[in-house]
Design an enzyme around this catalytic site. Structure first.
Site, PDB file in Angstrom:
ATOM      1  N   TRP A  50       0.837  -1.211   0.000  1.00 37.43           N
ATOM      2  CA  TRP A  50       0.000   0.000   0.000  1.00 37.43           C
ATOM      3  C   TRP A  50       0.857   1.239   0.000  1.00 37.43           C
ATOM      4  O   TRP A  50       0.529   2.224  -0.676  1.00 37.43           O
ATOM      5  CB  TRP A  50      -0.990  -0.021   1.158  1.00 37.43           C
ATOM      6  CG  TRP A  50      -1.956  -1.168   1.053  1.00 37.43           C
ATOM      7  CD1 TRP A  50      -2.054  -2.231   1.900  1.00 37.43           C
ATOM      8  CD2 TRP A  50      -2.933  -1.390   0.019  1.00 37.43           C
ATOM      9  NE1 TRP A  50      -3.030  -3.088   1.459  1.00 37.43           N
ATOM     10  CE2 TRP A  50      -3.590  -2.609   0.309  1.00 37.43           C
ATOM     11  CE3 TRP A  50      -3.309  -0.679  -1.119  1.00 37.43           C
ATOM     12  CZ2 TRP A  50      -4.607  -3.121  -0.499  1.00 37.43           C
ATOM     13  CZ3 TRP A  50      -4.317  -1.192  -1.924  1.00 37.43           C
ATOM     14  CH2 TRP A  50      -4.957  -2.403  -1.614  1.00 37.43           C
ATOM     15  N   ASP A  97      -1.732   6.428   6.397  1.00 33.37           N
ATOM     16  CA  ASP A  97      -2.768   5.516   5.937  1.00 33.37           C
ATOM     17  C   ASP A  97      -2.984   4.517   7.073  1.00 33.37           C
ATOM     18  O   ASP A  97      -2.142   3.664   7.329  1.00 33.37           O
ATOM     19  CB  ASP A  97      -2.291   4.814   4.664  1.00 33.37           C
ATOM     20  CG  ASP A  97      -3.258   3.733   4.181  1.00 33.37           C
ATOM     21  OD1 ASP A  97      -4.305   3.526   4.823  1.00 33.37           O
ATOM     22  OD2 ASP A  97      -2.942   3.093   3.159  1.00 33.37           O
ATOM     23  N   LYS A 139     -11.860  -2.354   6.658  1.00 41.65           N
ATOM     24  CA  LYS A 139     -11.020  -3.249   7.434  1.00 41.65           C
ATOM     25  C   LYS A 139     -11.502  -3.285   8.881  1.00 41.65           C
ATOM     26  O   LYS A 139     -11.802  -4.322   9.421  1.00 41.65           O
ATOM     27  CB  LYS A 139      -9.550  -2.788   7.401  1.00 41.65           C
ATOM     28  CG  LYS A 139      -9.007  -2.506   6.007  1.00 41.65           C
ATOM     29  CD  LYS A 139      -8.772  -3.772   5.197  1.00 41.65           C
ATOM     30  CE  LYS A 139      -8.609  -3.531   3.702  1.00 41.65           C
ATOM     31  NZ  LYS A 139      -7.581  -2.596   3.290  1.00 41.65           N
TER      32      LYS A 139
HETATM   33  C1  LIG Z   1      -7.070  -2.120   1.935  1.00 40.86           C
HETATM   34  C2  LIG Z   1      -6.074  -1.044   2.065  1.00 40.86           C
HETATM   35  C3  LIG Z   1      -6.007   0.016   1.153  1.00 40.86           C
HETATM   36  C4  LIG Z   1      -6.935   0.138  -0.044  1.00 40.86           C
HETATM   37  O1  LIG Z   1      -8.163   0.558   0.386  1.00 40.86           O
HETATM   38  P1  LIG Z   1      -9.348   0.898  -0.655  1.00 40.86           P
HETATM   39  O2  LIG Z   1     -10.382   1.438   0.257  1.00 40.86           O
HETATM   40  O3  LIG Z   1      -9.725  -0.408  -1.307  1.00 40.86           O
HETATM   41  O4  LIG Z   1      -8.843   1.873  -1.634  1.00 40.86           O
HETATM   42  C5  LIG Z   1      -5.056   1.000   1.368  1.00 40.86           C
HETATM   43  N1  LIG Z   1      -4.212   0.932   2.411  1.00 40.86           N
HETATM   44  C6  LIG Z   1      -4.242  -0.075   3.297  1.00 40.86           C
HETATM   45  C7  LIG Z   1      -3.288  -0.076   4.441  1.00 40.86           C
HETATM   46  C8  LIG Z   1      -5.170  -1.096   3.152  1.00 40.86           C
HETATM   47  O5  LIG Z   1      -5.198  -2.105   4.043  1.00 40.86           O
END
Ligand SMILES: *Cc1c(COP(=O)(O)O)cnc(C)c1O
Length: 362
Positions: A104, A173, A197
Site C-alpha cells: 500500500w 494511511d 477493514k
Molecule cells: C485495503 C487497504 C487500502 C486500499 O483501500 P481501498 O479502500 O480499497 O482503496 C489502502 N491501504 C491499506 C493499508 C489497506 O489495508
C-alpha cells in the site's frame, strides 16, 4: 433457526460486530420511526444528519481530537487518498517524504510520482520483502509532510511507535488499524482509513485533517478532490454513501459504549495477538513472516512447512467454520486478520485448531 455465522478472519471487507449487524437488521425497514429504510432517506434529512454528526462526534471523542481537526467521510477509498494527499498539499517547490513498508505504501508513492510531485522515499524495508518497519529514519528538513502506512495489511507489519518527525506533520494511511489502539493524534496532519477493514463496510473512507493544512489546497483542483470543499460542506458536498456511514456510526458507537474506548480495545487486541504469536513461536511448525519487533496485531502472516500443507490447512480450517485465512495473492502463505470485531473466542478457536493441525501434520 439462527443463521450460520463462521469465524471470520477476512482481511477486508472484514468481520463486523454481531450486535451492529442485528441492529441494522432490526431497523432496516423503519429507521427510527421514519417509515423508511436508511437507504431510502434523504441525506439532508434530520435522520441522516444525526447519523453523520454522531459518527463525527464519536471519532473526535475516541481519538481525543482537538478543534483543529476536521472529520470527513469521503468516497474513493484509501486509494483515492493516495492521490488527494499530494494533489492538495504538494505544490511546486514543495517536497514530502514517504516511508515504503509494503504494497500500500508503494501504491501511495506511485500516485504521488504519477502526478509529477517531488517526493523522496526516506526509508524502505523492500530489501527484506517488507518484513520489518525501518528505524532511525533521517527525514528531509522542511518537508511538507511525512507519509507512512501504520499497519501493513498484506505484509503483516505495524508501527509500534510512530516516528519522530519534529514539526513536520505526519500523514498516515491507517486503513487496517484505525481505532485498534489509542495514539497521539496531535502529531498528525492527516489520517485516512478505508472503512472496510476495521470500522464498517466498503464505500466510505474516514479522513481526519488538521485545519492549517487546508491553506495549501490549490484553487485549481477539481471540486470533488479538494479537502476544503468537504470540510465546508460537512462531507455532504454531494450525496454521501449513506449506508456505509450509518454502519460505521454503529461500529463507532459499539467501540465507545460496548467496548468502552480505545484503551480497552487495545488490551483485547493485544491479548488476541499474543495468543497467536505465542503459539507460532512455540511451534517450530508455523513460521511468522514479520520480524518480532514489527509484528502486526491486526494481520498475522505465517507460513507452514510446505505449500501443500498451507492448502490443506486453509481447506480444513474452512471445513471447521474458519474463513479468510489465505494469504494475499501477492505473497501466498496464510494470514489471520483479527480486527476489532473478531473476538477472543474466535482467536482461541483458531489457536486450538492450529495446535491440532500441527499435531496431525507436524
Ligand atoms: C485495503 C487497504 C487500502 C486500499 O483501500 P481501498 O479502500 O480499497 O482503496 C489502502 N491501504 C491499506 C493499508 C489497506 O489495508
Amino acid at each position: 433457526m439462527s443463521p450460520k455465522r463462521i469465524y471470520n478472519f477476512n482481511a477486508g471487507p472484514a468481520a463486523l460486530p454481531r450486535s451492529v449487524l442485528e441492529q441494522i437488521q432490526s431497523e432496516f425497514l423503519d429507521f427510527k420511526g421514519s417509515g423508511m429504510s436508511i437507504t431510502e432517506i434523504s441525506h439532508r434529512s434530520k435522520w441522516f444528519e444525526e447519523v453523520l454528526n454522531d459518527a463525527v462526534a464519536r471519532t473526535k471523542r475516541l481519538l481525543n481530537l482537538d478543534d483543529r481537526y476536521k472529520v470527513l467521510f469521503l468516497q474513493g477509498g484509501a486509494s483515492l487518498q493516495f492521490a488527494m494527499v499530494p494533489m492538495n498539499f504538494l505544490s511546486d517547490g514543495r517536497t514530502a517524504d514517504y516511508v515504503n513498508t509494503g504494497t500500500w505504501s508503494t501504491k501511495a508513492i506511485k500516485e504521488a510520482k504519477l502526478l509529477g510531485k517531488n517526493i523522496k522515499v526516506a526509508a524502505s524495508s523492500e530489501d527484506r520483502n517488507f518484513a520489518y518497519i525501518p528505524k532511525n529514519i533521517r527525514f528531509t528538513p522542511g518537508a511538507t509532510y511525512v507519509h507512512i502506512t501504520s499497519n501493513n495489511t498484506i505484509k503483516g507489519t505495524q508501527w509500534a511507535d510512530f516516528p519522530d518527525t519534529g514539526t513536520v506533520p505526519l500523514i498516515a494511511d491507517m486503513s487496517s488499524d484505525m481505532f485498534s489502539r489509542p495514539f497521539d493524534a496531535g502529531r498528525f496532519g492527516l489520517i485516512y482509513a478505508g472503512a472496510q477493514k476495521n470500522m464498517g463496510p466498503a464505500g466510505v473512507c474516514l479522513v481526519i485533517v488538521r485545519e492549517d493544512l487546508l491553506k495549501l489546497v490549490p484553487e485549481t483542483l477539481p471540486t470533488m478532490l479538494r479537502y476544503i470543499i468537504h470540510v465546508e460542506n460537512n462531507s455532504m458536498y454531494n450525496t454521501p454513501p449513506c449506508f456505509s456511514v450509518y454502519t460505521a456510526q454503529l461500529v463507532l458507537k459499539w467501540l465507545d459504549e460496548t467496548i468502552g474506548g480505545l484503551d480497552k480495545m487495545a488490551r483485547i487486541n493485544q491479548a488476541k495477538g499474543d495468543l497467536i504469536y505465542r503459539m507460532i513461536d512455540d511451534s517450530g511448525f508455523y513460521r511468522g513472516t514479520a520480524d518480532a519487533d514489527s509484528r502486526s496485531l491486526m494481520n498475522i502472516t505465517f507460513r507452514l512447512p510446505s505449500e501443500e500443507l498451507e492448502k490443506k490447512f486453509i481447506a480444513e480450517a474452512q471445513g471447521n467454520d474458519m474463513g479468510g485465512l489465505k494469504g494475499h495473492r501477492s505473497v501466498g502463505g496464510c494470514r489471520a486478520s483479527i480486527y476489532n470485531a473478531t473476538d477472543l473466542k474466535a482467536v482461541q478457536t483458531l489457536v486450538d485448531f492450529m495446535k491440532q493441525f500441527e499435531s496431525q501434520n507436524g
